[in-house]
Design a protein around this motif. Structure first.
Motif, PDB file in Angstrom:
ATOM      1  N   LEU A 231       5.653  -1.110   5.597  1.00 32.67           N
ATOM      2  CA  LEU A 231       5.297  -0.122   5.277  1.00 32.67           C
ATOM      3  C   LEU A 231       4.775   0.856   6.537  1.00 32.67           C
ATOM      4  O   LEU A 231       4.464   0.121   6.662  1.00 32.67           O
ATOM      5  CB  LEU A 231       3.982  -0.832   3.777  1.00 32.67           C
ATOM      6  CG  LEU A 231       3.194  -0.046   4.155  1.00 32.67           C
ATOM      7  CD1 LEU A 231       3.577   0.283   2.384  1.00 32.67           C
ATOM      8  CD2 LEU A 231       1.684  -0.203   3.635  1.00 32.67           C
ATOM      9  N   GLU A 235       4.805   5.768   3.971  1.00 33.13           N
ATOM     10  CA  GLU A 235       4.255   5.379   2.378  1.00 33.13           C
ATOM     11  C   GLU A 235       2.670   4.613   2.546  1.00 33.13           C
ATOM     12  O   GLU A 235       2.287   5.238   1.310  1.00 33.13           O
ATOM     13  CB  GLU A 235       5.424   4.344   2.684  1.00 33.13           C
ATOM     14  CG  GLU A 235       6.443   4.062   2.855  1.00 33.13           C
ATOM     15  CD  GLU A 235       7.330   3.468   2.959  1.00 33.13           C
ATOM     16  OE1 GLU A 235       8.087   2.948   1.726  1.00 33.13           O
ATOM     17  OE2 GLU A 235       7.001   2.665   4.369  1.00 33.13           O
ATOM     18  N   ILE A 236       2.059   4.944   3.384  1.00 34.24           N
ATOM     19  CA  ILE A 236       0.530   4.330   2.797  1.00 34.24           C
ATOM     20  C   ILE A 236      -0.275   5.885   2.310  1.00 34.24           C
ATOM     21  O   ILE A 236      -0.716   5.870   1.569  1.00 34.24           O
ATOM     22  CB  ILE A 236      -0.604   3.518   4.405  1.00 34.24           C
ATOM     23  CG1 ILE A 236      -0.406   2.390   4.428  1.00 34.24           C
ATOM     24  CG2 ILE A 236      -1.752   3.709   3.992  1.00 34.24           C
ATOM     25  CD1 ILE A 236      -0.445   2.474   6.254  1.00 34.24           C
ATOM     26  N   MET A 276      -4.574  -2.215   2.946  1.00 35.43           N
ATOM     27  CA  MET A 276      -2.760  -1.500   3.999  1.00 35.43           C
ATOM     28  C   MET A 276      -2.613  -1.282   5.245  1.00 35.43           C
ATOM     29  O   MET A 276      -1.248  -1.433   5.364  1.00 35.43           O
ATOM     30  CB  MET A 276      -3.111  -0.071   2.687  1.00 35.43           C
ATOM     31  CG  MET A 276      -2.657   0.230   1.327  1.00 35.43           C
ATOM     32  SD  MET A 276      -1.248   0.220   1.127  1.00 35.43           S
ATOM     33  CE  MET A 276      -1.739   0.253  -0.451  1.00 35.43           C
ATOM     34  N   SER A 279      -1.125  -5.421   5.836  1.00 36.11           N
ATOM     35  CA  SER A 279       0.622  -4.617   5.774  1.00 36.11           C
ATOM     36  C   SER A 279       1.244  -4.531   6.880  1.00 36.11           C
ATOM     37  O   SER A 279       2.522  -4.661   6.765  1.00 36.11           O
ATOM     38  CB  SER A 279       0.351  -4.480   4.304  1.00 36.11           C
ATOM     39  OG  SER A 279      -0.331  -5.377   3.252  1.00 36.11           O
ATOM     40  N   HIS A 280       0.797  -2.260   7.471  1.00 34.33           N
ATOM     41  CA  HIS A 280       1.808  -2.395   8.131  1.00 34.33           C
ATOM     42  C   HIS A 280       1.796  -2.956   9.251  1.00 34.33           C
ATOM     43  O   HIS A 280       2.562  -3.393   9.815  1.00 34.33           O
ATOM     44  CB  HIS A 280       1.004  -0.874   8.577  1.00 34.33           C
ATOM     45  CG  HIS A 280       1.430  -0.196   9.683  1.00 34.33           C
ATOM     46  ND1 HIS A 280       2.641   0.559   9.428  1.00 34.33           N
ATOM     47  CD2 HIS A 280       1.151   0.004  10.346  1.00 34.33           C
ATOM     48  CE1 HIS A 280       2.703   0.943  10.340  1.00 34.33           C
ATOM     49  NE2 HIS A 280       1.816   0.742  11.067  1.00 34.33           N
ATOM     50  N   GLY A 283       4.334  -5.838   8.599  1.00 32.11           N
ATOM     51  CA  GLY A 283       5.487  -5.421   8.300  1.00 32.11           C
ATOM     52  C   GLY A 283       6.417  -5.649   9.760  1.00 32.11           C
ATOM     53  O   GLY A 283       6.224  -4.879  10.802  1.00 32.11           O
TER      54      GLY A 283
END
Length: 507
Positions: A231, A235-236, A276, A279-280, A283
Motif C-alpha cells: 500500500l 494509494e493512501i 492505513m 498496512s503501508h 506491505g
C-alpha cells in the motif's frame, strides 16, 4: 543437597523451598507451554492432570527420595508412567526435555520401531522436521553419571543412526541444557525453547501413519506464504483524500521513532489513518497488524503480564502468570520476518504509567532487556512498531505524562474539509459538501480550541443525503450542547433547525 542426601527426611526439612523454587515454577512452565502448543496437539495430549512426579520414593518405608523432578504431557486416557510422553526432567546439573516411550510401555514401542524401520515416506518427513532441532540426541539413557546432561557419548547424534539401530536402540529423543544455560534465559525464552522441541517431536506420539502424514500436510503443503499487499503513500492519498505530504511526514515519524500517537479532535480519522499507515509499513513483508483499545480499567496485567486465577480440571483454583496483550504480540513478532504494528486505539483513556510499567524504559532503550514484575526478562523486538490514537476532546495532550510524550512522536490531525469532497466524489454519492463545509468552519471558529473541533468523519457515509439530519441531531448537537453548556445560545445557533437548510441546500 538432595543429591547428597536423597532421603524423605531431607526433603521434608526443605519441603517449602522445593515447592517454591521447583514444583510451582515447573507447573507454570508446563501451563505456558500447553497454552502455546497448537490446538490439535492439546486434543491428543493430557496437559492438565497428573503431569508431575513425586520426590519422595514409594520404597516401602525405606525413606528414600529421588534427586530429580520431572513432568510430562502424555496421551489422554492413559497413565503418565506407561504412555509415550513429551517430558522435562530437572536435577542439580540442568534440564533434559524431549520424547520418551515411557518407563513401563510394554509392547507399545513395537509400533514405533516398526514404523521407523519401514522406510515409509512419513519417516523421511519426521527426519526432515527433527533436523532443525539443535542439540537433539537419540537413544540416550534416562539416567547416567552426568544426570540430565547429554554428552557426545549419549546415544546417537543423528536420526539416521538411530533408525539404523532401531532394533536395539532406546525410544528416546531429547535435548539438554546446563543449569547455567537455563538461568541465562528468560521464562519466555525457556518456554519457547521447550515448546519448539515438543512440537517437533509430537509426531512420534501418534500411532497412526495417516495421522502423522496429515500433520505434515497441514504444515508443509499449505499454499506458499504470501507477503502482505503493498500500500503506497499515493494509494493512501487516493483512497482517503488526506494530504500526500502530511501522510509522508506521519509515516516518516512512525518509522524513525517506532512509536507514535495520532492525536486530534473527534472525527478526524485517527484510527482509520493508523490502520492505513500500519498496512503501508507491513506491505510487501510477512508481518502483521493488530489493534487493542484502551479504557479506564485497562491494566498492566491486561497489557504486559499478571497473575490470573485458573481453574484446573479437578476444580482447584490456581494463580498463574499469564502474558498480556503486548507481550503476546511481541512473542509472535519475534518469529516473523517483517514489521509488526500494534495500534493502541484511544491510548489516553487508560492510566498509561500504570499500564506500561517497565515498558516506559524499553520504549526509550529498545536494545535492552529488563526484568518484569513477574521475574522474566523482556525486550521489545526490533520489528515492533506502536501507533496510538488520542482523542483530544477526552484529554488534552498537555495533560499527557511528559515521560510518555518524550518516548512517542506526536502527530497532530486537524479536520481536513477536502476529505469530505474527495470521499463523496470517489463514492459518486452526488452530495454537495460545500454547505456542510461552510457550517463546520463556522462551528469550529466558534469552538476556538483546536482540541475540540468537529471533524469530518461523521459525514463519510454513502447515504449521507438521507441520514445527515439524524447524524447532526444525534451526534453533533449533543457534542456542541456539552461543549457550550454555559453558552446555550451558541449551541442553539447550530441546531439542525438553524443550519439544516445551509447544509443541504434545500429550502
Amino acid at each position: 543437597m538432595l543429591h547428597d542426601d536423597p532421603t524423605k527426611e531431607f526433603y521434608g526439612r526443605y519441603k517449602d523451598e522445593f515447592r517454591e523454587f521447583l514444583r510451582d515454577p515447573m507447573k507454570r512452565l508446563f501451563a505456558e507451554i500447553a497454552s502455546s502448543l497448537p490446538a490439535e496437539f492439546c486434543e491428543y495430549l493430557e496437559t492438565e492432570k497428573k503431569l508431575f512426579s513425586r520426590i519422595p520414593k514409594n520404597d516401602w518405608g525405606k525413606g528414600g527420595a529421588w534427586d530429580y523432578y520431572w513432568g510430562a504431557f502424555y496421551a489422554k486416557n492413559e497413565k503418565r508412567v506407561s504412555s509415550e510422553q513429551l517430558y522435562l526432567t530437572v536435577d542439580r546439573l540442568g534440564i533434559r526435555f524431549g520424547y520418551s516411550q515411557g518407563e513401563y510401555t510394554n509392547n507399545k514401542g513395537v509400533w514405533l520401531r516398526e514404523l521407523l524401520a519401514s522406510g515409509s515416506p512419513v519417516v523421511k518427513q519426521i527426519e526432515e522436521s527433527l533436523s532443525s532441532v539443535p542439540g537433539l540426541r537419540y537413544s540416550a539413557p534416562e539416567s547416567s553419571e552426568t544426570g540430565t546432561l547429554l554428552t557426545e557419548s549419549s546415544g546417537y547424534a543423528s536420526f539416521s543412526d538411530w533408525v539404523e539401530n532401531i532394533d536395539t536402540a532406546l525410544l528416546t529423543a531429547s535435548v539438554s541444557m546446563s543449569a547455567e544455560e537455563v538461568l541465562s534465559l528468560s521464562s519466555t525464552e525457556l518456554k519457547e525453547r521447550v515448546a519448539s522441541v515438543f512440537a517437533a517431536l509430537f509426531p512420534l506420539m501418534l500411532r497412526d501413519t495417516v495421522a502423522i502424514s496429515a500433520l505434515f500436510v497441514s504444515v508443509d503443503d499449505e499454499e506458499e506464504l504470501q507477503a502482505n499487499p503493498v500500500l503506497s503513500l499515493d494509494e493512501i492519498h487516493s483512497l482517503t483524500g488526506y494530504n500526500r505530504k502530511w501522510i509522508g511526514k506521519a509515516v516518516a515519524a512512525v518509522t524513525l521513532k517506532k512509536q507514535a500517537v495520532l492525536y486530534g479532535p473527534p472525527g478526524t480519522g485517527k484510527t482509520y489513518l493508523a490502520k492505513m499507515i500500519a498496512s503501508h509499513l507491513i506491505g510487501g513483508e510477512f508481518g502483521f497488524r493488530e489493534i487493542v483499545q484502551f479504557h479506564p480499567s485497562y491494566s498492566y496485567e491486561d497489557f504486559i503480564e499478571g497473575l490470573r486465577p485458573v481453574a484446573s480440571s479437578d476444580g482447584v483454583l490456581e494463580y498463574r502468570m499469564i502474558d498480556g496483550r503486548f507481550k503476546e504480540f511481541c512473542d509472535r513478532a519475534r518469529n516473523v520476518d517483517g514489521r509488526c504494528v500494534l495500534i493502541v486505539d484511544e491510548i489516553n483513556r487508560a492510566n498509561l504509567s500504570r499500564v506500561f510499567g517497565e515498558l516506559m524504559y524499553l520504549l526509550e532503550y529498545r536494545n535492552e532487556k529488563i526484568p518484569l514484575a513477574g521475574g522474566s526478562l523482556f525486550s521489545i523486538p526490533s520489528n515492533v512498531y506502536i501507533i496510538g490514537t488520542m482523542n483530544t476532546a477526552d484529554r488534552s495532550i498537555a495533560l499527557v505524562d511528559h515521560a510518555l510524550r518524550r518516548r512517542f512522536a506526536f502527530i497532530h490531525m486537524k479536520p481536513d474539509y477536502s476529505v469530505l469532497g474527495h470521499y463523496h466524489l470517489l463514492k459518486k454519492t452526488g452530495f454537495d459538501t460545500s454547505g456542510l463545509v461552510s457550517v463546520l468552519e463556522k462551528v469550529n471558529k466558534a469552538i476556538e480550541d483546536r482540541n475540540y473541533f468537529v471533524g469530518v468523519s461523521f459525514f463519510l457515509h454513502e447515504d449521507i443525503r438521507e441520514r445527515i439530519e439524524n447524524v447532526w441531531q444525534l451526534e453533533i448537537e449533543p457534542y456542541l450542547e456539552e461543549y457550550f453548556f454555559d453558552k446555550p445560545d451558541i449551541a442553539e445557533s447550530f441546531s439542525w433547525e438553524a443550519v439544516g437548510k445551509e447544509i443541504t441546500g434545500r429550502e
